[in-house]
Design a protein around this motif. Sequence first.
Motif, mmCIF file in Angstrom:
data_model
loop_
_atom_site.group_PDB
_atom_site.id
_atom_site.type_symbol
_atom_site.label_atom_id
_atom_site.label_comp_id
_atom_site.label_asym_id
_atom_site.label_seq_id
_atom_site.Cartn_x
_atom_site.Cartn_y
_atom_site.Cartn_z
ATOM 1 N N GLY A 199 0.912 -1.147 -0.058
ATOM 2 C CA GLY A 199 0.018 0.085 -0.100
ATOM 3 C C GLY A 199 0.773 1.095 0.042
ATOM 4 O O GLY A 199 2.096 1.214 0.105
ATOM 5 N N TYR A 200 0.026 2.194 -0.146
ATOM 6 C CA TYR A 200 0.864 3.745 -0.156
ATOM 7 C C TYR A 200 0.917 4.091 1.163
ATOM 8 O O TYR A 200 0.185 5.100 1.715
ATOM 9 N N GLY A 201 1.767 3.735 2.024
ATOM 10 C CA GLY A 201 2.059 4.048 3.489
ATOM 11 C C GLY A 201 2.868 5.419 3.615
ATOM 12 O O GLY A 201 3.183 5.777 2.621
ATOM 13 N N PRO A 202 3.519 5.521 4.775
ATOM 14 C CA PRO A 202 4.159 6.666 4.937
ATOM 15 C C PRO A 202 5.710 6.499 4.462
ATOM 16 O O PRO A 202 6.084 7.733 3.879
ATOM 17 N N TYR A 203 5.807 5.373 4.455
ATOM 18 C CA TYR A 203 7.479 5.202 3.537
ATOM 19 C C TYR A 203 7.156 5.534 2.025
ATOM 20 O O TYR A 203 8.010 6.017 1.563
ATOM 21 N N ALA A 204 6.020 5.201 1.468
ATOM 22 C CA ALA A 204 5.811 5.351 -0.149
ATOM 23 C C ALA A 204 5.769 6.821 -0.373
ATOM 24 O O ALA A 204 6.130 7.649 -1.194
ATOM 25 N N LYS A 205 4.962 7.370 0.934
ATOM 26 C CA LYS A 205 4.886 9.116 0.677
ATOM 27 C C LYS A 205 6.218 9.801 0.600
ATOM 28 O O LYS A 205 6.388 10.727 -0.016
ATOM 29 N N GLN A 206 6.803 9.445 1.736
ATOM 30 C CA GLN A 206 8.166 10.007 2.036
ATOM 31 C C GLN A 206 9.153 9.671 0.566
ATOM 32 O O GLN A 206 9.888 10.703 0.064
ATOM 33 N N ARG A 207 9.182 8.661 0.084
ATOM 34 C CA ARG A 207 9.913 8.412 -1.253
ATOM 35 C C ARG A 207 9.390 9.153 -2.186
ATOM 36 O O ARG A 207 10.046 9.658 -3.332
ATOM 37 N N GLN A 208 7.942 9.345 -2.283
ATOM 38 C CA GLN A 208 7.377 10.048 -3.392
ATOM 39 C C GLN A 208 7.542 11.579 -3.438
ATOM 40 O O GLN A 208 7.956 12.261 -4.519
ATOM 41 N N ALA A 209 7.678 11.992 -2.263
ATOM 42 C CA ALA A 209 8.250 13.372 -1.815
ATOM 43 C C ALA A 209 9.606 13.828 -2.370
ATOM 44 O O ALA A 209 10.019 14.537 -2.782
ATOM 45 N N ASP A 210 10.502 12.757 -1.810
ATOM 46 C CA ASP A 210 11.961 12.948 -2.292
ATOM 47 C C ASP A 210 12.160 12.906 -3.729
ATOM 48 O O ASP A 210 12.698 13.651 -4.304
ATOM 49 N N LEU A 211 11.313 12.019 -4.496
ATOM 50 C CA LEU A 211 11.306 11.781 -5.717
ATOM 51 C C LEU A 211 10.956 12.897 -6.691
ATOM 52 O O LEU A 211 11.526 13.553 -7.516
ATOM 53 N N GLU A 212 10.146 13.589 -6.089
ATOM 54 C CA GLU A 212 9.272 14.862 -6.760
ATOM 55 C C GLU A 212 10.523 16.212 -6.588
ATOM 56 O O GLU A 212 10.386 16.927 -7.552
ATOM 57 N N LYS A 213 10.906 16.225 -5.434
ATOM 58 C CA LYS A 213 11.997 17.112 -5.070
ATOM 59 C C LYS A 213 13.350 16.925 -6.313
ATOM 60 O O LYS A 213 13.876 18.070 -6.800
ATOM 61 N N GLN A 214 13.609 15.757 -6.371
ATOM 62 C CA GLN A 214 14.620 15.522 -7.330
ATOM 63 C C GLN A 214 14.326 15.715 -8.687
ATOM 64 O O GLN A 214 15.347 16.246 -9.557
ATOM 65 N N GLU A 215 12.967 15.461 -9.050
ATOM 66 C CA GLU A 215 12.780 15.643 -10.361
ATOM 67 C C GLU A 215 12.425 17.354 -10.513
ATOM 68 O O GLU A 215 12.864 17.655 -11.641
ATOM 69 N N GLN A 216 12.393 18.039 -9.629
ATOM 70 C CA GLN A 216 12.059 19.768 -9.948
ATOM 71 C C GLN A 216 13.714 19.986 -9.893
ATOM 72 O O GLN A 216 13.939 20.850 -10.646
ATOM 73 N N TYR A 217 14.639 19.425 -9.240
ATOM 74 C CA TYR A 217 15.835 20.010 -9.368
ATOM 75 C C TYR A 217 16.496 19.670 -10.596
ATOM 76 O O TYR A 217 17.194 20.438 -11.356
ATOM 77 N N LEU A 218 16.071 18.403 -11.200
ATOM 78 C CA LEU A 218 16.479 17.987 -12.519
ATOM 79 C C LEU A 218 16.044 18.752 -13.624
ATOM 80 O O LEU A 218 16.653 19.049 -14.469
ATOM 81 N N ASP A 219 14.808 19.326 -13.407
ATOM 82 C CA ASP A 219 14.350 20.378 -14.268
ATOM 83 C C ASP A 219 14.898 21.654 -14.435
ATOM 84 O O ASP A 219 15.203 22.203 -15.302
ATOM 85 N N THR A 220 15.381 21.936 -13.295
ATOM 86 C CA THR A 220 16.162 23.194 -13.032
ATOM 87 C C THR A 220 17.475 23.083 -13.681
ATOM 88 O O THR A 220 17.963 23.837 -14.396
#
Length: 361
Positions: A199-220
């Motif tokens: 399921g989409y638990g707290p660990y999955a949410k944390q990984r999703q947040a980190d992944l979004e930050k990395q993707e934003q930095y990659l776009d920059t």
Amino acid sequence: MEKLTNFFWWCSGAHQDTLGNYPAEGNKYVGIGATIFFTGLFAALSGGYALYFVFSGDGGAIGYAVLFGLLWGLAIFNMDRYIVSSINKNASASRQFLQATPRILLAVLIGIVIARPLEIKVFDKEIRDQLRVTYLDRQRASIDTLNHAFDSKYTIELGKITELKAERDSLEATIKADRLKLKLETFGEKTVETSGIVGYGPYAKQRQADLEKQEQYLDTLRSTIRQREAFIQQRKQFDGLMDERLLTGAQLDSAVNRAGFADRNAALGDLKYHSDGTVNSSNYWSITFIMLLFIFFECLPVFVKLMSARDAYDIALKDRQAVDIHRSGKDRDAEMAIVDGVYDIKVQRGMDKHKAQLWED
């Protein structure tokens, strides 16, 4: 045939009135005169062909080539005629050889000068192919030189772009790995870095947040790279690097047609060697033997004159020269006698006048 024979006798530099008394010697001087004539003819063709490329592209190129060819041919013809006619067959063999040595060296030089343009004409197709290769190599070398100068000028900017691209590549690899971990976390697969809870638990949410930050930095990061690359492209355009292109087939043909004598001469020299610097035996000996042929052809009249035995014409010519010298000496003595007589008369008149003046006094 009589007019042609007389013409070749004249070309050989022989005294025609004297030579006419010795028909047995006539054929030899016909051969010498014909050789000198054709040497001058080849020189005219060679000089005209060479000058045609000097004025290549000019409307009057053909006229200039014809005019210079005629002048050059006449100059070589006159020089050869003098060289042969000035060898004295009445001198000793060693004396004749000493007389002929500088003339042979001059003939060798003339032969080389005449041979080169004609060699260029003989190997015209091969020279055109070689010029295409040479011009392409020059174009590549020019482009490489400009790129090297540009890289040296913008070393810092290009180095920064390289660092940013390396960071981008590393970040893309990290994001790809994190996406796989997020997928495993969501489906509950147990690994060292996942909890194993479905399921989409707290660990999955944390990984999703980190992944979004990395993707934003990659776009920059990608945007920064594009801006810096756009700046480099603008500088290349400003410095003229974008205008440099390899010559097309039509451009190569046009450049080859406009090639001057120096480029064709250099291409002829390049034909003697392979691209790796080794000797191309076939072309090397072909070009060398053609040059030697013209050198021998140019030296042939001198060699014929040296190798020929002293004949009746040479003896008669020597006698005629001796008579002319003797006659000119007698004429000179007669002139001196007349001058001395006039001088004596003037002196006598002066003395008589002086005596009359004294008697009167």
